[in-house]
Scaffold this active site. Structure first.
Site, PDB file in Angstrom:
ATOM      1  N   ASP A 273       0.874  -1.182   0.000  1.00  0.00           N
ATOM      2  CA  ASP A 273       0.000   0.000   0.000  1.00  0.00           C
ATOM      3  C   ASP A 273       0.910   1.231   0.000  1.00  0.00           C
ATOM      4  OD1 ASP A 273      -2.416   1.540   0.301  1.00  0.00           O
ATOM      5  OD2 ASP A 273      -1.899   1.826   2.401  1.00  0.00           O
ATOM      6  N   SER A 274       0.270   2.404  -0.121  1.00  0.00           N
ATOM      7  CA  SER A 274       1.052   3.631  -0.060  1.00  0.00           C
ATOM      8  C   SER A 274       1.573   3.892   1.357  1.00  0.00           C
ATOM      9  CB  SER A 274       0.182   4.817  -0.486  1.00  0.00           C
ATOM     10  OG  SER A 274      -0.858   4.993   0.454  1.00  0.00           O
TER      11      SER A 274
ATOM     12  N   TYR B 257      -1.083   8.412  -2.295  1.00  0.00           N
ATOM     13  CA  TYR B 257      -1.149   8.169  -3.740  1.00  0.00           C
ATOM     14  C   TYR B 257      -2.402   8.804  -4.359  1.00  0.00           C
ATOM     15  CZ  TYR B 257       2.367   4.328  -3.759  1.00  0.00           C
ATOM     16  OH  TYR B 257       3.510   3.563  -3.692  1.00  0.00           O
TER      17      TYR B 257
ATOM     18  N   GLU C  36      -2.627   8.305   8.459  1.00  0.00           N
ATOM     19  CA  GLU C  36      -1.155   8.237   8.483  1.00  0.00           C
ATOM     20  C   GLU C  36      -0.586   8.994   9.688  1.00  0.00           C
ATOM     21  OE1 GLU C  36       1.189   6.621   6.557  1.00  0.00           O
ATOM     22  OE2 GLU C  36      -0.437   5.597   5.522  1.00  0.00           O
TER      23      GLU C  36
HETATM   24  N1  DGL Z   1      -4.832   3.037   0.963  1.00  0.00           N
HETATM   25  C1  DGL Z   1      -4.846   3.441  -0.384  1.00  0.00           C
HETATM   26  C2  DGL Z   1      -6.170   3.177  -1.058  1.00  0.00           C
HETATM   27  O1  DGL Z   1      -6.775   2.176  -0.742  1.00  0.00           O
HETATM   28  C3  DGL Z   1      -4.096   4.688  -0.766  1.00  0.00           C
HETATM   29  C4  DGL Z   1      -4.483   5.983  -0.155  1.00  0.00           C
HETATM   30  C5  DGL Z   1      -3.549   7.099  -0.594  1.00  0.00           C
HETATM   31  O2  DGL Z   1      -2.330   6.903  -0.564  1.00  0.00           O
HETATM   32  O3  DGL Z   1      -4.053   8.172  -0.986  1.00  0.00           O
HETATM   33  O4  DGL Z   1      -6.588   3.873  -1.933  1.00  0.00           O
END
Ligand code: DGL
Length: 275
Positions: free
Chosen positions: A11-12, A43, A158
């Site tokens: 994941d990010s 992300y 975060e």
């Molecule tokens: N947890 C991720 C998702 O499910 C990424 C969130 C992000 O980095 O903006 O989209």
């Protein structure tokens, strides 16, 4: 047959831990390599091109670690970069998080005779239109899909702000349009959002709030079982963690969320990773 190689999960940032936690419950004898790209999170506000580049790099790294499967524990990557991930991972099988959650929602709307589904996600996921598209493919009858992008939720999670007035204000702000009239099912279409689930549920008490972790874990468990590639040993699975920024804050948040010590952790510098 038994395949003892680990499963790669990424994941990010820490959001994908919501998926890892489910995987550990459904497949406790597997080993895992978890990568959180904490240096480049979030992300969800980045271009599709940037997300593809990051996801491709992470996939190449995980594939180089001899994983037996890759779980994309990120909706943004699942929505914007899944073809890149599959291409870089090949022949390693890849599992994304969108279709398992949509299947679960489809089951719910059928049972509840409902025609309204809400999707909370990042901007990139909302703009991709993947949720409405998947919903209209899977559910033949008319179901309206209402999407809300909640980018600040990712930052809050975060930062470890999972509760309290600040997080509550963000929930009130983004979900105001549904306060009086919420969709019957609300999908947490970002793996960070389950950390705010209690707040979201108390704001939308009538809605069925669903998340990706259990849905994708069932799909992974079923696929590995059918392919006879489960780890048949009885040992308790181990996790190796990587993050791309300093490890201190990651460890603190990860331990608090997973409720277990996070000891095997390394910081990854992309400069040292061949593409
Ligand atoms: N947890 C991720 C998702 O499910 C990424 C969130 C992000 O980095 O903006 O989209």
């Amino acid at each position: 047959m038994s395949d003892k190689r680990p499963i790669g999960v990424f994941d990010s940032g820490i959001g994908g831990l919501t998926v890892l936690k489910s995987l550990l419950q459904y497949l406790p004898h597997e080993d895992y390599i978890y990568l959180g790209d904490t240096a480049r999170t979030p992300y969800g506000n980045k271009s599709a091109e940037a997300v593809r580049q990051y996801a491709g790099q992470i996939t190449s790294f995980l594939a180089s670690q001899d994983v037996k499967a890759i779980v994309v524990a990120c909706n943004t990557v699942s929505a914007a970069a899944i073809e890149t991930v599959k291409e870089k991972a090949w022949p390693v099988p890849v599992f994304e998080v969108i279709s398992p959650l949509v299947m679960q929602a489809a089951h719910f709307v059928k049972q509840a005779d409902s025609n309204r589904v809400g999707v909370l996600a990042t901007r990139r996921t909302v703009r991709s239109g993947q949720y409405p598209k998947a919903m209209s493919t899977i559910v033949k009858d008319d179901v309206s899909v209402e999407q809300i992008a909640c980018p600040i939720f990712v930052e809050l999670v975060e930062e470890g702000i999972w509760d309290g007035p600040f997080a509550k204000a963000a929930v009130d702000h983004y979900l105001a349009a549904w306060k009086a009239d919420a969709p019957d099912a609300v999908l947490l279409a970002c793996t960070h959002f389950p950390l705010l689930k209690p707040l979201i549920e108390s704001f939308l008490p009538e809605a069925e709030v669903m998340e990706s972790g259990p849905a994708v874990s069932l799909v992974v468990a079923d696929a590995l079982d059918r392919q006879e590639r489960l780890n048949e040993s009885e040992h308790i699975g181990e996790c190796q963690f990587y993050c791309t920024d300093t490890i201190e804050s990651f460890v603190e948040l990860a331990e608090s969320f997973l409720g277990q010590p996070v000891e095997n952790i390394r910081q990854l510098d992309w400069k040292d990773v061949p593409c």
